[in-house]
Design a protein around this motif. Structure first.
Motif, PDB file in Angstrom:
ATOM      1  N   LYS A  18       0.828  -1.215   0.000  1.00  0.00           N
ATOM      2  CA  LYS A  18       0.000   0.000   0.000  1.00  0.00           C
ATOM      3  C   LYS A  18       0.860   1.262   0.000  1.00  0.00           C
ATOM      4  CE  LYS A  18      -2.291  -1.311   3.724  1.00  0.00           C
ATOM      5  NZ  LYS A  18      -1.865  -2.696   3.960  1.00  0.00           N
ATOM      6  N   SER A  19       1.864   1.297   0.845  1.00  0.00           N
ATOM      7  CA  SER A  19       2.715   2.492   0.944  1.00  0.00           C
ATOM      8  C   SER A  19       3.517   2.713  -0.330  1.00  0.00           C
ATOM      9  CB  SER A  19       3.654   2.376   2.139  1.00  0.00           C
ATOM     10  OG  SER A  19       2.901   2.265   3.324  1.00  0.00           O
ATOM     11  N   THR A  20       4.021   1.649  -0.897  1.00  0.00           N
ATOM     12  CA  THR A  20       4.788   1.755  -2.139  1.00  0.00           C
ATOM     13  C   THR A  20       3.908   2.280  -3.265  1.00  0.00           C
ATOM     14  OG1 THR A  20       6.213  -0.064  -1.433  1.00  0.00           O
ATOM     15  CG2 THR A  20       6.213   0.472  -3.787  1.00  0.00           C
ATOM     16  N   ILE A  21       2.716   1.726  -3.398  1.00  0.00           N
ATOM     17  CA  ILE A  21       1.780   2.196  -4.427  1.00  0.00           C
ATOM     18  C   ILE A  21       1.400   3.646  -4.157  1.00  0.00           C
ATOM     19  CG2 ILE A  21      -0.566   1.925  -5.353  1.00  0.00           C
ATOM     20  CD1 ILE A  21       1.272  -0.209  -6.432  1.00  0.00           C
ATOM     21  N   GLY A  22       1.219   4.007  -2.885  1.00  0.00           N
ATOM     22  CA  GLY A  22       0.914   5.391  -2.537  1.00  0.00           C
ATOM     23  C   GLY A  22       1.987   6.351  -3.023  1.00  0.00           C
ATOM     24  N   ASP A  23       3.238   6.001  -2.829  1.00  0.00           N
ATOM     25  CA  ASP A  23       4.341   6.837  -3.311  1.00  0.00           C
ATOM     26  C   ASP A  23       4.318   6.966  -4.828  1.00  0.00           C
ATOM     27  OD1 ASP A  23       5.341   7.341  -0.763  1.00  0.00           O
ATOM     28  OD2 ASP A  23       6.788   5.690  -0.832  1.00  0.00           O
ATOM     29  N   TYR A  24       4.029   5.864  -5.510  1.00  0.00           N
ATOM     30  CA  TYR A  24       3.964   5.909  -6.973  1.00  0.00           C
ATOM     31  C   TYR A  24       2.809   6.780  -7.459  1.00  0.00           C
ATOM     32  CZ  TYR A  24       7.592   2.437  -7.703  1.00  0.00           C
ATOM     33  OH  TYR A  24       8.794   1.782  -7.739  1.00  0.00           O
ATOM     34  N   LEU A  26       1.568   9.376  -5.960  1.00  0.00           N
ATOM     35  CA  LEU A  26       1.974  10.765  -5.760  1.00  0.00           C
ATOM     36  C   LEU A  26       2.828  11.255  -6.927  1.00  0.00           C
ATOM     37  CD1 LEU A  26       0.848  11.502  -3.015  1.00  0.00           C
ATOM     38  CD2 LEU A  26       3.164  11.854  -2.231  1.00  0.00           C
ATOM     39  N   LYS A  27       3.819  10.483  -7.282  1.00  0.00           N
ATOM     40  CA  LYS A  27       4.713  10.883  -8.381  1.00  0.00           C
ATOM     41  C   LYS A  27       3.963  10.934  -9.713  1.00  0.00           C
ATOM     42  CE  LYS A  27       8.697   9.019  -6.031  1.00  0.00           C
ATOM     43  NZ  LYS A  27       9.214   7.747  -5.615  1.00  0.00           N
ATOM     44  N   HIS A  28       3.099   9.957  -9.937  1.00  0.00           N
ATOM     45  CA  HIS A  28       2.384   9.853 -11.211  1.00  0.00           C
ATOM     46  C   HIS A  28       1.408  11.009 -11.429  1.00  0.00           C
ATOM     47  CE1 HIS A  28       0.907   7.557 -14.674  1.00  0.00           C
ATOM     48  NE2 HIS A  28      -0.324   7.902 -14.294  1.00  0.00           N
ATOM     49  N   TYR A  29       0.740  11.460 -10.365  1.00  0.00           N
ATOM     50  CA  TYR A  29      -0.308  12.481 -10.500  1.00  0.00           C
ATOM     51  C   TYR A  29       0.120  13.870 -10.034  1.00  0.00           C
ATOM     52  CZ  TYR A  29      -3.446   8.730 -11.735  1.00  0.00           C
ATOM     53  OH  TYR A  29      -4.035   7.670 -12.373  1.00  0.00           O
ATOM     54  N   LYS A  30       1.396  14.052  -9.714  1.00  0.00           N
ATOM     55  CA  LYS A  30       1.878  15.329  -9.173  1.00  0.00           C
ATOM     56  C   LYS A  30       1.674  16.484 -10.155  1.00  0.00           C
ATOM     57  CE  LYS A  30       3.842  17.157  -5.564  1.00  0.00           C
ATOM     58  NZ  LYS A  30       3.136  17.227  -4.305  1.00  0.00           N
ATOM     59  N   GLU A  31       1.838  16.233 -11.437  1.00  0.00           N
ATOM     60  CA  GLU A  31       1.675  17.316 -12.410  1.00  0.00           C
ATOM     61  C   GLU A  31       0.207  17.739 -12.511  1.00  0.00           C
ATOM     62  OE1 GLU A  31       2.401  18.039 -17.127  1.00  0.00           O
ATOM     63  OE2 GLU A  31       3.908  16.864 -16.042  1.00  0.00           O
ATOM     64  N   LYS A  32      -0.686  16.768 -12.535  1.00  0.00           N
ATOM     65  CA  LYS A  32      -2.117  17.062 -12.643  1.00  0.00           C
ATOM     66  C   LYS A  32      -2.674  17.633 -11.335  1.00  0.00           C
ATOM     67  CE  LYS A  32      -6.509  14.943 -14.007  1.00  0.00           C
ATOM     68  NZ  LYS A  32      -7.175  13.697 -14.441  1.00  0.00           N
ATOM     69  N   TYR A  33      -2.190  17.127 -10.209  1.00  0.00           N
ATOM     70  CA  TYR A  33      -2.632  17.557  -8.877  1.00  0.00           C
ATOM     71  C   TYR A  33      -1.398  17.954  -8.062  1.00  0.00           C
ATOM     72  CZ  TYR A  33      -6.869  15.162 -10.317  1.00  0.00           C
ATOM     73  OH  TYR A  33      -7.983  14.770 -11.010  1.00  0.00           O
ATOM     74  N   PRO A  34      -0.911  19.192  -8.246  1.00  0.00           N
ATOM     75  CA  PRO A  34       0.347  19.587  -7.601  1.00  0.00           C
ATOM     76  C   PRO A  34       0.334  19.505  -6.077  1.00  0.00           C
ATOM     77  CG  PRO A  34      -0.411  21.273  -9.162  1.00  0.00           C
ATOM     78  CD  PRO A  34      -1.483  20.238  -9.081  1.00  0.00           C
ATOM     79  N   GLY A  91      -9.564  18.532  -4.803  1.00  0.00           N
ATOM     80  CA  GLY A  91      -8.579  18.282  -3.771  1.00  0.00           C
ATOM     81  C   GLY A  91      -8.441  16.780  -3.622  1.00  0.00           C
ATOM     82  N   VAL A  92      -7.216  16.287  -3.733  1.00  0.00           N
ATOM     83  CA  VAL A  92      -6.984  14.846  -3.736  1.00  0.00           C
ATOM     84  C   VAL A  92      -5.920  14.481  -2.716  1.00  0.00           C
ATOM     85  CG1 VAL A  92      -6.269  12.861  -5.139  1.00  0.00           C
ATOM     86  CG2 VAL A  92      -7.550  14.728  -6.210  1.00  0.00           C
ATOM     87  N   SER A  93      -6.182  13.419  -1.982  1.00  0.00           N
ATOM     88  CA  SER A  93      -5.148  12.833  -1.139  1.00  0.00           C
ATOM     89  C   SER A  93      -5.215  11.320  -1.270  1.00  0.00           C
ATOM     90  CB  SER A  93      -5.288  13.264   0.329  1.00  0.00           C
ATOM     91  OG  SER A  93      -6.411  12.680   0.927  1.00  0.00           O
ATOM     92  N   VAL A  94      -4.134  10.693  -0.856  1.00  0.00           N
ATOM     93  CA  VAL A  94      -4.011   9.235  -0.907  1.00  0.00           C
ATOM     94  C   VAL A  94      -3.607   8.780   0.483  1.00  0.00           C
ATOM     95  CG1 VAL A  94      -2.793   7.290  -1.971  1.00  0.00           C
ATOM     96  CG2 VAL A  94      -3.232   9.366  -3.320  1.00  0.00           C
ATOM     97  N   VAL A  95      -4.227   7.695   0.962  1.00  0.00           N
ATOM     98  CA  VAL A  95      -3.883   7.188   2.288  1.00  0.00           C
ATOM     99  C   VAL A  95      -3.800   5.663   2.244  1.00  0.00           C
ATOM    100  CG1 VAL A  95      -6.297   7.152   3.060  1.00  0.00           C
ATOM    101  CG2 VAL A  95      -4.486   7.270   4.762  1.00  0.00           C
ATOM    102  N   ALA A  96      -2.810   5.125   2.932  1.00  0.00           N
ATOM    103  CA  ALA A  96      -2.705   3.679   3.103  1.00  0.00           C
ATOM    104  C   ALA A  96      -3.424   3.324   4.395  1.00  0.00           C
ATOM    105  CB  ALA A  96      -1.240   3.252   3.171  1.00  0.00           C
TER     106      ALA A  96
END
Length: 190
Positions: A18-24, A26-34, A91-96
């Motif tokens: 879960k944490s690894t996917i969460g980090d990915y 973040l990186k993948h959507y950072k441009e769309k959701y800074p 507004g978007v967040s990701v949580v494990a």
């Protein structure tokens, strides 16, 4: 236009990544959701929960209620922080957060009713998860507690429980799992 608050909860037993996917994510959507942010749900456990798990004892429902409310509040707050002032952005967040039982997911939804929660379940067989847990170092979740997690696990019936998805990790490479998660996020969530 009303602002939209979305939280992606990466759910499942310990050892699913879960944490690894969460980090990915973040990186993948950072441009769309800074302003997208990731929260490690394990970091939100009160000290007594961590001590209990560190001693090899699984948590029960009573141990989890306040933790789940904290997960809902913190992830909702992080999504709010991500809103852009013009009111057009999400507004978007990701949580494990394991979110193993339906009543846990329902509590999260009820705790923050103005937030749209999406549960992405990372699922694998006990054998796969046991192997992964035995590879981990320095985490309070011990492999001997795996049975209790699988006993508690209530995979969502995706046709009945809204905004839930299951990603079966067995016999998939990490890259395939990652692509599957992105595909769900792109098509249904973001």
């Amino acid at each position: 236009m009303t602002n939209s608050l979305k939280v992606i909860i990466l759910a499942g037993t310990a050892g699913t990544g879960k944490s690894t996917i969460g980090d990915y994510l973040l990186k993948h959507y950072k441009e769309k959701y800074p302003h997208i942010q990731f929260i490690e749900g394990d970091d939100l456990h009160p000290p007594e929960n961590v001590a209990k798990m560190s001693a090899g004892h699984p948590l029960n429902d009573d141990d989890r209620w306040e933790w789940l409310k904290t997960v809902a509040h913190k992830s909702g707050a992080k999504a709010r922080e991500g809103l852009i002032d013009d009111g057009d952005e999400e507004g978007v967040s990701v949580v494990a957060c394991s979110s193993l039982k339906l009543k846990y997911r329902d509590l999260i939804r009820m705790t923050e009713p103005n937030v749209k929660f999406y549960f992405l379940f990372l699922y694998a067989s006990k054998e796969t998860i046991l192997y992964r847990l035995n590879q981990r170092k320095g985490h309070f979740m011990k492999s001997n507690m795996l049975e209790s997690q699988f006993a508690d696990l209530e995979l969502p019936k995706v046709s009945e429980e809204k905004d839930t998805f299951i990603i079966n990790m067995d016999a998939q490479t990490f890259e395939e799992i990652e692509d599957h998660v992105y595909s769900i996020c792109d098509r249904y969530i973001l």
